[in-house]
Design an enzyme around this catalytic site. Structure first.
Site, PDB file in Angstrom:
ATOM      1  N   ARG A   1     -30.438  57.009  19.801  1.00  0.00           N
ATOM      2  CA  ARG A   1     -29.784  56.557  18.578  1.00  0.00           C
ATOM      3  C   ARG A   1     -29.724  57.681  17.543  1.00  0.00           C
ATOM      4  NH1 ARG A   1     -31.468  51.315  14.832  1.00  0.00           N
ATOM      5  NH2 ARG A   1     -30.127  51.801  13.046  1.00  0.00           N
TER       6      ARG A   1
ATOM      7  N   ASN B   1     -26.843  45.875  21.514  1.00  0.00           N
ATOM      8  CA  ASN B   1     -25.606  46.418  20.948  1.00  0.00           C
ATOM      9  C   ASN B   1     -24.970  47.466  21.854  1.00  0.00           C
ATOM     10  OD1 ASN B   1     -24.957  45.220  18.441  1.00  0.00           O
ATOM     11  ND2 ASN B   1     -26.794  46.160  17.532  1.00  0.00           N
TER      12      ASN B   1
ATOM     13  N   CYS C   1     -25.019  38.152  17.183  1.00  0.00           N
ATOM     14  CA  CYS C   1     -25.259  39.045  16.052  1.00  0.00           C
ATOM     15  C   CYS C   1     -25.880  38.218  14.936  1.00  0.00           C
ATOM     16  CB  CYS C   1     -23.955  39.674  15.589  1.00  0.00           C
ATOM     17  SG  CYS C   1     -24.176  40.748  14.161  1.00  0.00           S
TER      18      CYS C   1
ATOM     19  N   HIS D   1     -19.077  42.807  14.446  1.00  0.00           N
ATOM     20  CA  HIS D   1     -19.129  43.787  13.357  1.00  0.00           C
ATOM     21  C   HIS D   1     -17.752  44.116  12.795  1.00  0.00           C
ATOM     22  CE1 HIS D   1     -23.409  45.396  14.560  1.00  0.00           C
ATOM     23  NE2 HIS D   1     -23.374  44.091  14.327  1.00  0.00           N
TER      24      HIS D   1
ATOM     25  N   TYR E   1     -19.930  45.399   7.753  1.00  0.00           N
ATOM     26  CA  TYR E   1     -19.476  46.587   8.485  1.00  0.00           C
ATOM     27  C   TYR E   1     -18.080  47.040   8.051  1.00  0.00           C
ATOM     28  CZ  TYR E   1     -23.672  46.600  11.241  1.00  0.00           C
ATOM     29  OH  TYR E   1     -24.988  46.677  11.604  1.00  0.00           O
TER      30      TYR E   1
HETATM   31  P1  NAD Z   1     -36.092  49.360  20.792  1.00  0.00           P
HETATM   32  O1  NAD Z   1     -35.790  50.796  20.633  1.00  0.00           O
HETATM   33  O2  NAD Z   1     -37.366  48.846  20.293  1.00  0.00           O
HETATM   34  O3  NAD Z   1     -35.925  49.001  22.335  1.00  0.00           O
HETATM   35  C1  NAD Z   1     -36.383  47.771  22.842  1.00  0.00           C
HETATM   36  C2  NAD Z   1     -37.026  47.991  24.198  1.00  0.00           C
HETATM   37  O4  NAD Z   1     -36.028  48.230  25.200  1.00  0.00           O
HETATM   38  C3  NAD Z   1     -37.963  49.187  24.250  1.00  0.00           C
HETATM   39  O5  NAD Z   1     -39.296  48.746  24.383  1.00  0.00           O
HETATM   40  C4  NAD Z   1     -37.456  49.987  25.439  1.00  0.00           C
HETATM   41  O6  NAD Z   1     -38.485  50.570  26.191  1.00  0.00           O
HETATM   42  C5  NAD Z   1     -36.683  48.945  26.208  1.00  0.00           C
HETATM   43  N1  NAD Z   1     -35.736  49.441  27.205  1.00  0.00           N
HETATM   44  C6  NAD Z   1     -34.956  50.536  27.186  1.00  0.00           C
HETATM   45  N2  NAD Z   1     -34.203  50.605  28.298  1.00  0.00           N
HETATM   46  C7  NAD Z   1     -34.503  49.515  29.040  1.00  0.00           C
HETATM   47  C8  NAD Z   1     -34.063  49.016  30.291  1.00  0.00           C
HETATM   48  N3  NAD Z   1     -33.167  49.658  31.028  1.00  0.00           N
HETATM   49  N4  NAD Z   1     -34.590  47.854  30.742  1.00  0.00           N
HETATM   50  C9  NAD Z   1     -35.518  47.187  30.021  1.00  0.00           C
HETATM   51  N5  NAD Z   1     -35.965  47.615  28.839  1.00  0.00           N
HETATM   52  C10 NAD Z   1     -35.480  48.760  28.351  1.00  0.00           C
HETATM   53  O7  NAD Z   1     -34.871  48.552  20.200  1.00  0.00           O
HETATM   54  P2  NAD Z   1     -34.751  47.507  19.000  1.00  0.00           P
HETATM   55  O8  NAD Z   1     -34.624  48.253  17.745  1.00  0.00           O
HETATM   56  O9  NAD Z   1     -35.732  46.444  19.121  1.00  0.00           O
HETATM   57  O10 NAD Z   1     -33.312  46.933  19.330  1.00  0.00           O
HETATM   58  C11 NAD Z   1     -33.067  46.399  20.609  1.00  0.00           C
HETATM   59  C12 NAD Z   1     -31.603  46.176  20.831  1.00  0.00           C
HETATM   60  O11 NAD Z   1     -31.141  45.138  19.991  1.00  0.00           O
HETATM   61  C13 NAD Z   1     -30.740  47.390  20.500  1.00  0.00           C
HETATM   62  O12 NAD Z   1     -29.704  47.507  21.459  1.00  0.00           O
HETATM   63  C14 NAD Z   1     -30.180  47.059  19.150  1.00  0.00           C
HETATM   64  O13 NAD Z   1     -28.961  47.677  18.900  1.00  0.00           O
HETATM   65  C15 NAD Z   1     -30.019  45.580  19.264  1.00  0.00           C
HETATM   66  N6  NAD Z   1     -29.897  44.836  17.995  1.00  0.00           N
HETATM   67  C16 NAD Z   1     -28.865  43.974  17.936  1.00  0.00           C
HETATM   68  C17 NAD Z   1     -28.632  43.246  16.804  1.00  0.00           C
HETATM   69  C18 NAD Z   1     -27.456  42.321  16.787  1.00  0.00           C
HETATM   70  O14 NAD Z   1     -27.005  41.924  15.735  1.00  0.00           O
HETATM   71  N7  NAD Z   1     -26.914  41.963  17.938  1.00  0.00           N
HETATM   72  C19 NAD Z   1     -29.500  43.375  15.702  1.00  0.00           C
HETATM   73  C20 NAD Z   1     -30.583  44.261  15.797  1.00  0.00           C
HETATM   74  C21 NAD Z   1     -30.766  44.994  16.972  1.00  0.00           C
HETATM   75  C1  G6P Z   2     -27.847  44.403  11.825  1.00  0.00           C
HETATM   76  C2  G6P Z   2     -26.827  44.278  12.899  1.00  0.00           C
HETATM   77  C3  G6P Z   2     -27.238  44.909  14.162  1.00  0.00           C
HETATM   78  C4  G6P Z   2     -27.584  46.318  13.772  1.00  0.00           C
HETATM   79  C5  G6P Z   2     -28.938  46.211  13.174  1.00  0.00           C
HETATM   80  C6  G6P Z   2     -29.547  47.539  12.836  1.00  0.00           C
HETATM   81  O1  G6P Z   2     -27.078  44.846  10.803  1.00  0.00           O
HETATM   82  O2  G6P Z   2     -26.308  43.010  13.024  1.00  0.00           O
HETATM   83  O3  G6P Z   2     -26.276  44.741  15.121  1.00  0.00           O
HETATM   84  O4  G6P Z   2     -27.422  47.237  14.756  1.00  0.00           O
HETATM   85  O5  G6P Z   2     -28.946  45.315  12.086  1.00  0.00           O
HETATM   86  O6  G6P Z   2     -30.816  47.376  12.276  1.00  0.00           O
HETATM   87  P1  G6P Z   2     -31.858  48.563  12.226  1.00  0.00           P
HETATM   88  O7  G6P Z   2     -32.977  48.044  11.439  1.00  0.00           O
HETATM   89  O8  G6P Z   2     -32.199  48.874  13.646  1.00  0.00           O
HETATM   90  O9  G6P Z   2     -31.153  49.726  11.585  1.00  0.00           O
HETATM   91 MN    MN Z   3     -25.051  42.834  14.868  1.00  0.00          MN
END
Ligand code: NAD
Ligand code: G6P
Ligand code: MN
Ligand code: MN
Length: 435
Positions: free
Chosen positions: A93, A147, A169, A199, A255
């Site tokens: 990232r 994401n 989301c 987004h 966004y």
């Molecule tokens: P993070 O960096 O803590 O990763 C979560 C875990 O995924 C880690 O422990 C990592 O080891 C594991 N991982 C990596 N590759 C893997 C694989 N191939 N199989 C299984 N596990 C694996 O991430 P985070 O900050 O907790 O965010 C997790 C995901 O959620 C990200 O893709 C982020 O963009 C997404 N997210 C989405 C939203 C949304 O609105 N949809 C909001 C926040 C975060």
């Molecule tokens: C929210 C969104 C996610 C985004 C995340 C990032 O805005 O809905 O899709 O990627 O937060 O949060 P972070 O704390 O990882 O910057």
């Molecule tokens: Mn989102």
């Protein structure tokens, strides 16, 4: 009882999810929660997994939390699979954010060049997960939080040929809460219609009496004298141009700042970067302090600190969708799902993010119809950029990737686009076997 498999279980968001399941236990008896991670995430998995076990125990619910690095074991006979993984972890990232910025372009987790690269890294992995699901839990629902959630959902539908997928989301959940606060009406008395893509969606709001209050809310949020309030923690505060958002006749999502006031957002980002580094670095520090808290053997509830992450309300979104599918609750929620004509301006087969009735057979989107020109053109361009990005992620075709870059409004087209694409392909090589 229900078996849940959560891929990326070492995420700091896991306590959100666990809290959501505990709260709903009477309706949604989750008996097994399998947290799956990979070798690199083992330490995080163990810390947050122990915390999850304490939470479940303190709540006195009959649920066993399993920690594993064996995805197949976790998927076996699962009823729901949720994803929250990050391919390449925060180090990847950071590159997504830093490299575009070094070229004077927006560096963002889900937008611009960084967002496209997150798709390139993530889509092969999600398609692999789907392949396992076909064999090990062919009736399960896939609830994707990973994401870029919209593109990931579309990849699963189009290239994974897997229909039981919902993309999630937290933004719409926050937006509905904010509308309730600002209008002074109860959330359940308001009616929301969201449409667009992840987004990049807009929404309209009606009060119980039947009056549309969208325009009142536009004034309350964006008029020059309004008290500005950021909806999510990860997007810099910046003001929309009132006349322009007013003309939309709909509420934009946070966004849209990147698209409607690009230069201001870029300046903000540079300022932020000079002070704090990339958002990835900020998140890394937040995450480190969260995991310090999670290590405390007496902590058995979700700490307040987690709300500094952008993903607040994750559990409201994920657990309530699962609850609504499991109990056929027919709650109206905003999800990424197959368009099927819901938005007349977009292809039938693409994923859209729309208000939907969540039934036991999945989301039934509320018809939206056509967008006016202000939304339509931009939305169509963003969707074709997504289609190209997904295709490039699946095929590894360089020209398709370049076409996606050329089309993305946050990437300067031409040789600048090619240069940044080439640089990022090298930087992310380890996680891009398809290219
Ligand atoms: P993070 O960096 O803590 O990763 C979560 C875990 O995924 C880690 O422990 C990592 O080891 C594991 N991982 C990596 N590759 C893997 C694989 N191939 N199989 C299984 N596990 C694996 O991430 P985070 O900050 O907790 O965010 C997790 C995901 O959620 C990200 O893709 C982020 O963009 C997404 N997210 C989405 C939203 C949304 O609105 N949809 C909001 C926040 C975060
Ligand atoms: C929210 C969104 C996610 C985004 C995340 C990032 O805005 O809905 O899709 O990627 O937060 O949060 P972070 O704390 O990882 O910057
Ligand atoms: Mn989102
Ligand atoms: Mn461009």
């Amino acid at each position: 009882g229900i078996k849940i498999a959560t891929i990326g279980g070492g995420s700091s968001y896991t306590p959100e999810l666990v809290e959501g399941f505990i709260k709903r236990y009477a309706e949604l008896p989750v008996r097994e929660l399998w947290l799956v991670d990979i070798e690199e995430g083992k330490e995080k998995l163990e810390i947050v997994g122990a915390m999850a076990k304490r939470m479940v125990k303190a709540a006195g619910v009959d649920c066993t939390v399993h920690l594993t690095l064996d995805r197949r074991e976790a998927l076996k006979d699962a009823d729901f699979v949720t994803t929250q993984f990050r391919v390449g972890l925060l180090a990847a990232r950071e590159k997504d954010e830093r490299i575009p910025l070094s070229h004077g372009m927006m560096g963002q987790e889900t937008n611009g060049a960084g967002g496209m690269f997150k798709a390139f890294r993530t889509i092969p992995v999600i398609l692999d997960i789907v392949k396992d699901m076909k064999e090990l839990c062919p009736n399960a629902w896939l609830i994707d939080f990973t994401n870029p959630a919209g593109m990931v959902t579309e990849a699963v539908l189009r290239y994974g040929n897997w229909d039981k997928v919902v993309g999630l989301c937290n933004i719409p959940v926050g937006a509905t809460k904010q509308a309730a606060e600002k209008s002074g009406e109860a959330e359940e008395d308001l009616f929301f219609k969201f449409a667009g893509i992840n987004h990049f969606h807009w929404h309209r709001v009606w009060s119980k009496s039947g009056k549309e209050i969208t325009n009142d809310l536009i004034d309350k949020y964006f008029a020059p004298d309004a008290e500005k309030e950021a909806l999510v923690a990860n997007i810099q505060d910046a003001e929309f141009i009132y006349e322009q958002v007013k003309h939309l006749g709909m509420l934009p999502c946070p966004y849209h700042h990147y698209y409607y006031i690009t230069k201001e957002m870029l300046e903000h980002q540079i300022e932020d970067f000079n002070q704090n580094g990339t958002r990835a670095e900020v998140v890394k520090r937040l995450e480190d302090s969260l995991f310090e808290l999670y290590k405390d053997p007496n902590l058995d509830y979700k700490p307040e600190e987690l709300s500094k992450r952008g993903g607040a309300h994750y559990s409201d979104a994920a657990c309530e969708i699962i609850n609504s599918i499991y109990n056929d609750k027919r709650s109206i929620m905003v999800v990424s799902t197959r368009n099927n004509g819901t938005i007349d301006d977009l292809p039938y087969d693409c994923a859209v993010e729309v208000s939907s009735i969540i039934t036991s057979h999945g989301p039934e989107p509320l018809n939206w119809g056509k967008f006016p020109p202000a939304q339509r053109g931009y939305l169509q361009m963003m969707k074709s950029m997504e289609e190209l990005t997904i295709e490039a992620a699946v095929t590894g075709d360089y020209a398709t990737a370049l076409q996606a870059f050329t089309q993305n409004p946050l990437v300067n087209a031409g040789r600048e686009a090619q240069q940044i694409l080439d640089e990022m392909l090298v930087a992310h090589e380890a996680h891009l076997p398809q290219f």
